[in-house]
Design an enzyme around this catalytic site. Structure first.
Site, PDB file in Angstrom:
ATOM      1  CB  CYS A 101      -9.845 -10.987  -5.814  1.00 61.33           C
ATOM      2  SG  CYS A 101      -8.187 -11.597  -6.058  1.00 61.33           S
ATOM      3  CG  HIS A 116      -1.866  -1.028   1.422  1.00 62.10           C
ATOM      4  ND1 HIS A 116      -1.725  -2.032   2.336  1.00 62.10           N
ATOM      5  CD2 HIS A 116      -3.037  -1.258   0.780  1.00 62.10           C
ATOM      6  CE1 HIS A 116      -2.782  -2.838   2.263  1.00 62.10           C
ATOM      7  NE2 HIS A 116      -3.591  -2.397   1.321  1.00 62.10           N
ATOM      8  CB  CYS A 139     -10.985 -14.938  -4.787  1.00 59.74           C
ATOM      9  SG  CYS A 139      -9.630 -14.440  -3.681  1.00 59.74           S
TER      10      CYS A 139
HETATM   11 ZN   LIG Z   1      -7.878 -13.538  -4.892  1.00 59.50          ZN
END
Ligand SMILES: [Zn+2]
Length: 504
Positions: free
Chosen positions: A131, A21, A128
């Protein structure tokens, strides 16, 4: 003054920020600072993505309500960005009412302009949570998401609203090829072009009965899919749909990680086209910070805390290391050993030593006042060349080359001190030559206070103050770098800018 609307990706609120980040935020910040130096009216947006499923889990595990949790995380993230001297002038959170209004309005515009772009269908796939995305077979390895090898994929089947993404393949291809919509660096543009050439499938843009999110307009059983919601932050931060939003929109640059280019270079432009809105001018996708060869993210199971990395040598040193060594294009490696080496060589022995020696000699031989320096020296030639190389690199977002150009001037200036040996000139009373050398060093320090600013903003300001200059380094006129106005300024000696660690 041309406007420059710059954004970073907004971050999931499910855990503390890490070095990955930080790379994105300080890289975008260096660009923002450089554009301000070049006279642009910069609007720099950062923020938080707060509607993810991961947020619900993290909140539950910690005994918070989702809202209390995201409030806490937003504060934590912004504290880190302030510590790292990020100069963003806007901050958005996707739980804000202004964002909800923008999301709702954007969906309504799509419905109005292209009614059959949104339709209801059944979705079945592997989801997922890391994600927040249904994964295609090519994105799965060993039964798990490539980006999140430690998380289980969740088989999901539900009724959703779909967006007719497939319709936008050609218009997006055309805009990328013509350069109207720039995807960079080239490796990412080629990936996106290949993806588009293979054809696009429609995507689900809602989830069934998800309690934490924005209700889908006209369907109380559905919640807007978190990515669809999140991308709109760039628009809601401009005040969209209130009329003034066009003063900022379209965005000039979205800075994102290479893992989310499909969202920013395919889905986002399609959403905008469907809603009859302008596309952003450019997306820049940086690489990942690797720690012993693995992507640094909480869900991938590796950790070096951002707090530790800042504490090691201070925020400026971390910014410099990330942008100079890890880089803002391909993946780069982070290690304590390399960080310590760079710190010592480039900052303590490099820039720090140059500043300390130059200001000490000015104090000793000229009472701190920068003398008039006569004709330009080889150091001035190097200074002019550094400014040009720096601008060429920074204009195309090559931050590593920008830092290299500035630090090459540091090395040249340190060498200039060895070669001219002002202490010898003083001893032999060669006053004019001594003036020439000290004035040239004063001009080099001025240039460095400005050029180093995007990388080490805190220390650059200390240098500027030590030079006895008015205002702030970050507000310097770019044109002043041609002939830095330092003659007659009264310098002072700062504390040691980059102290050598006791034992590293
Ligand atoms: Zn993922």
């Amino acid at each position: 003054m041309p406007k420059f609307y710059l954004t970073t990706a907004i971050d999931y609120s499910n855990g503390d920020p890490h070095l990955g980040h930080a790379l994105e935020k300080v890289g975008a910040d260096a660009i923002a600072r450089y554009r301000r130096l070049r006279g642009d009216q910069v609007h720099f947006l950062m923020g938080m993505d707060e509607h993810s499923q991961a947020v619900i889990q993290a909140a539950e595990q910690s005994g918070f309500t989702p809202q209390a949790w995201v409030d806490r995380m937003a504060q934590r993230f912004e504290e880190f960005w302030r510590r790292l001297e990020c100069s963003h002038d806007a901050w958005i959170r996707t739980t804000e009412p202004r964002h909800r209004e923008s999301v709702t309005e954007l969906l309504r515009r799509i419905e109005r302009l292209h009614p059959d772009d949104l339709y209801v269908g059944e979705y079945e796939g592997l989801y997922c949570i890391g994600c927040e995305e249904f994964k295609q077979p090519a994105q799965i390895t060993g039964g798990r998401c490539i980006e999140h090898p430690t998380l289980d994929l969740v088989p999901t089947r539900e009724r959703n609203h779909f967006f007719r993404l497939s319709r936008y393949r050609d218009p997006i291809l055309e805009r990328i090829r013509s350069g109207e919509f720039r995807v960079e660096p080239a490796i990412r543009r080629n990936e996106i072009l290949r993806l588009l050439e293979d054809g696009l499938q429609d995507i689900s843009v809602s989830r069934h009965r998800l309690a934490w999110g924005i209700p889908f307009p006209g369907d109380s059983e559905q919640t807007v899919y978190v990515w669809f919601d999140a991308l709109i932050n760039y628009l809601s931060a401009t005040g969209f749909p209130a009329p003034g939003y066009q003063q900022l929109w379209p965005a000039d640059l979205h800075v994102v990680g290479k893992g989310i280019t499909r969202f920013h270079c395919v889905i986002w432009p399609a959403m905008l086209l469907a809603a009859g809105l302008d596309l952003p001018r450019q997306v820049w996708a940086h690489g990942y910070v690797q720690w012993e060869g693995t992507k640094m993210s909480k869900t991938a199971g590796t950790a070096v805390t951002l707090g530790d990395a800042i504490d090691r040598h201070g925020p400026d040193a971390l910014r410099y290391f990330l942008l100079r060594e890890v880089g803002f294009e391909a993946d780069g490696n982070f290690s304590w050993e390399r960080f310590d080496e760079r710190y010592t060589a480039d900052l303590a022995d490099g820039l720090g030593n140059l500043i300390s020696r130059s200001l000490a000699m000015l104090a000793k031989y000229r009472n701190g006042v920068v003398p008039g320096g006569g004709e330009p020296t080889t150091l001035d030639q190097a200074g002019t060349a550094a400014v040009e190389a720096y601008a060429r690199a920074m204009d195309v977002l090559d931050l590593r080359a920008g830092a290299e150009a500035a630090w090459e001037l540091v090395a040249t200036a340190n060498l200039y001190i060895q070669q001219t040996a002002p202490w010898k000139l003083a001893k032999e009373a060669r006053e004019q030559e001594l003036d020439t050398a000290l004035a040239a060093l004063g001009r080099a320090l001025y240039r460095l206070a400005v050029l180093a600013g995007p990388f080490v903003p805190g220390k650059a300001e200390v240098l500027w103050q030590s030079l006895g200059l008015p205002g702030r380094a970050e507000a310097a006129e770019w044109s002043s770098l041609v002939a830095p106005p330092v003659e007659g300024v009264a310098t002072t000696r700062p504390e040691v800018l980059f102290p050598k660690p006791a034992s590293v």
